[in-house]
Write an enzyme that holds these catalytic residues in place. Sequence first.
Site, short mmCIF file in Angstrom:
data_model
loop_
_atom_site.label_atom_id
_atom_site.label_comp_id
_atom_site.label_asym_id
_atom_site.label_seq_id
_atom_site.Cartn_x
_atom_site.Cartn_y
_atom_site.Cartn_z
N HIS A 76 0.84 -1.21 0.00
CA HIS A 76 0.00 0.00 0.00
C HIS A 76 0.87 1.26 0.00
O HIS A 76 1.61 1.48 0.96
CB HIS A 76 -0.89 -0.04 1.25
CG HIS A 76 -1.86 1.07 1.35
ND1 HIS A 76 -1.96 1.87 2.45
CD2 HIS A 76 -2.79 1.52 0.46
CE1 HIS A 76 -2.91 2.76 2.27
NE2 HIS A 76 -3.43 2.57 1.06
N ARG A 77 0.79 2.00 -1.08
CA ARG A 77 1.68 3.16 -1.32
C ARG A 77 3.15 2.67 -1.26
O ARG A 77 4.03 3.39 -0.81
CB ARG A 77 1.43 4.29 -0.32
CG ARG A 77 -0.04 4.68 -0.16
CD ARG A 77 -0.26 5.82 0.81
NE ARG A 77 -1.64 5.85 1.31
CZ ARG A 77 -2.08 6.62 2.28
NH1 ARG A 77 -1.29 7.50 2.84
NH2 ARG A 77 -3.35 6.56 2.68
N GLU A 91 0.54 -0.58 -4.76
CA GLU A 91 -0.58 0.35 -4.95
C GLU A 91 -0.02 1.75 -4.88
O GLU A 91 0.92 2.02 -4.11
CB GLU A 91 -1.61 0.12 -3.83
CG GLU A 91 -2.91 0.91 -3.98
CD GLU A 91 -2.94 2.22 -3.23
OE1 GLU A 91 -3.96 2.92 -3.35
OE2 GLU A 91 -1.96 2.58 -2.53
N ASP A 100 -1.12 6.26 -5.78
CA ASP A 100 -2.18 7.25 -6.00
C ASP A 100 -1.69 8.28 -7.00
O ASP A 100 -0.51 8.66 -6.96
CB ASP A 100 -2.50 7.95 -4.68
CG ASP A 100 -2.77 6.96 -3.56
OD1 ASP A 100 -3.88 6.42 -3.51
OD2 ASP A 100 -1.84 6.70 -2.75
N HIS A 117 -0.41 10.95 -2.71
CA HIS A 117 -1.73 10.59 -2.19
C HIS A 117 -2.69 11.78 -2.10
O HIS A 117 -3.83 11.70 -2.55
CB HIS A 117 -1.57 9.96 -0.79
CG HIS A 117 -2.86 9.53 -0.18
ND1 HIS A 117 -3.68 10.38 0.53
CD2 HIS A 117 -3.50 8.33 -0.20
CE1 HIS A 117 -4.74 9.72 0.94
NE2 HIS A 117 -4.66 8.47 0.51
N GLU A 162 -4.55 4.03 -8.13
CA GLU A 162 -5.76 4.69 -7.62
C GLU A 162 -5.85 6.10 -8.17
O GLU A 162 -4.96 6.93 -7.95
CB GLU A 162 -5.77 4.73 -6.08
CG GLU A 162 -7.08 5.38 -5.63
CD GLU A 162 -7.26 5.55 -4.13
OE1 GLU A 162 -6.51 4.97 -3.34
OE2 GLU A 162 -8.20 6.29 -3.77
N LYS A 172 -7.21 9.54 -7.76
CA LYS A 172 -7.72 10.31 -6.63
C LYS A 172 -8.56 11.48 -7.14
O LYS A 172 -8.05 12.35 -7.85
CB LYS A 172 -6.54 10.86 -5.81
CG LYS A 172 -5.92 9.83 -4.87
CD LYS A 172 -6.82 9.55 -3.71
CE LYS A 172 -6.19 8.63 -2.68
NZ LYS A 172 -7.18 7.89 -1.90
N ASP A 185 0.51 -1.63 4.47
CA ASP A 185 1.66 -0.73 4.57
C ASP A 185 2.93 -1.51 4.92
O ASP A 185 4.04 -1.00 4.78
CB ASP A 185 1.44 0.30 5.71
CG ASP A 185 0.24 1.20 5.49
OD1 ASP A 185 -0.33 1.18 4.39
OD2 ASP A 185 -0.13 1.93 6.43
O1 G3P Z 1 -5.87 0.51 -1.65
C1 G3P Z 1 -6.90 1.36 -1.31
C2 G3P Z 1 -6.51 2.47 -0.44
O2 G3P Z 1 -5.32 2.98 -0.93
C3 G3P Z 1 -7.54 3.53 -0.34
O3 G3P Z 1 -7.27 4.50 0.62
O4 G3P Z 1 -6.57 6.71 1.40
O5 G3P Z 1 -4.94 4.88 1.33
O6 G3P Z 1 -5.72 5.91 -0.76
P1 G3P Z 1 -6.06 5.53 0.64
CA CA Z 2 -4.68 4.63 -2.35
#
Ligand code: G3P
Ligand code: CA
Length: 253
Positions: free
Chosen positions: A18-19, A45, A47, A60, A119, A121, A238
């Site tokens: 995640h990120r 993942e 953004d 993000h 993702e 945004k 994470d």
């Molecule tokens: O993988 C989904 C998740 O990234 C969504 O929330 O705020 O971390 O972008 P956020």
């Molecule tokens: Ca995300």
Amino acid sequence: MKLKQLFEQRPGPYIIGHRGASGYAPENTMVSFERAIALRADAIELDVHPTSDGELVVIHDPTLERTTNGEGLVSAHTLAQIRELDAGSWFDPGFKGCRVPTLQEVLEWARNRVKVIIEIKLGPMFYPNIEELVIATLDRTGMRGDALVISFDHFCVRRVKELAPDIATGVLYAARTIDPVRLARDANADALLPYWALLTPKEVEAAHDAGLFIAPWGGPEQDYRYILSLGVDAVASDFPDRPRLVLEGQDQS
Ligand code: G3P
Ligand code: CA
């Protein structure tokens, strides 16, 4: 599940960084993505937001303050201005000098290495044609078949599928929805991405019965043993090493 084709190298469940590995390195930077791979994530993942000159950058928030030494809206700055910023020191001084990557740069790095979950945004900034920009970047980098495009904005998810029916898409949500399968159907999506704590075994079963891939997400509060016991196809973390340890039966916590 249709999306298993995206991860053809081995059976799931898959681990999504995640990120990147944002628990260990500044989120959405190359060092974070490298770390995720080192920790055996199957996908990363990230953004995206557009710059004022129409480039997609990996960050993000719609604003620069939290994760860089810049100020103001990402979309009010040129790529050259954003590339000057330090995107590492906020996390730890040892990461000083990390830059905000472009989507193109990350996709080129990821090719033949790792799958990418992009993702888009949106809100409160709504960027016209961001779907076209993402698709064009996937095409330029040869990553069209190695990405999953997701958003909390389901109009955007639907638009990606209209423009590029072969690109895998998913709907993000953070609610216990009445009919999650319908949520996916309304956006013509292939995957459900619910907030982990609101996920139930019934929802996983309904997703699978409908041929949907289901991959919950969350922050450091996630309980990976619980999540993986639900039979999900993937989990975003994470700390990609933590769900991996659970999968390998080595989690001591
Ligand atoms: O993988 C989904 C998740 O990234 C969504 O929330 O705020 O971390 O972008 P956020
Ligand atoms: Ca995300």
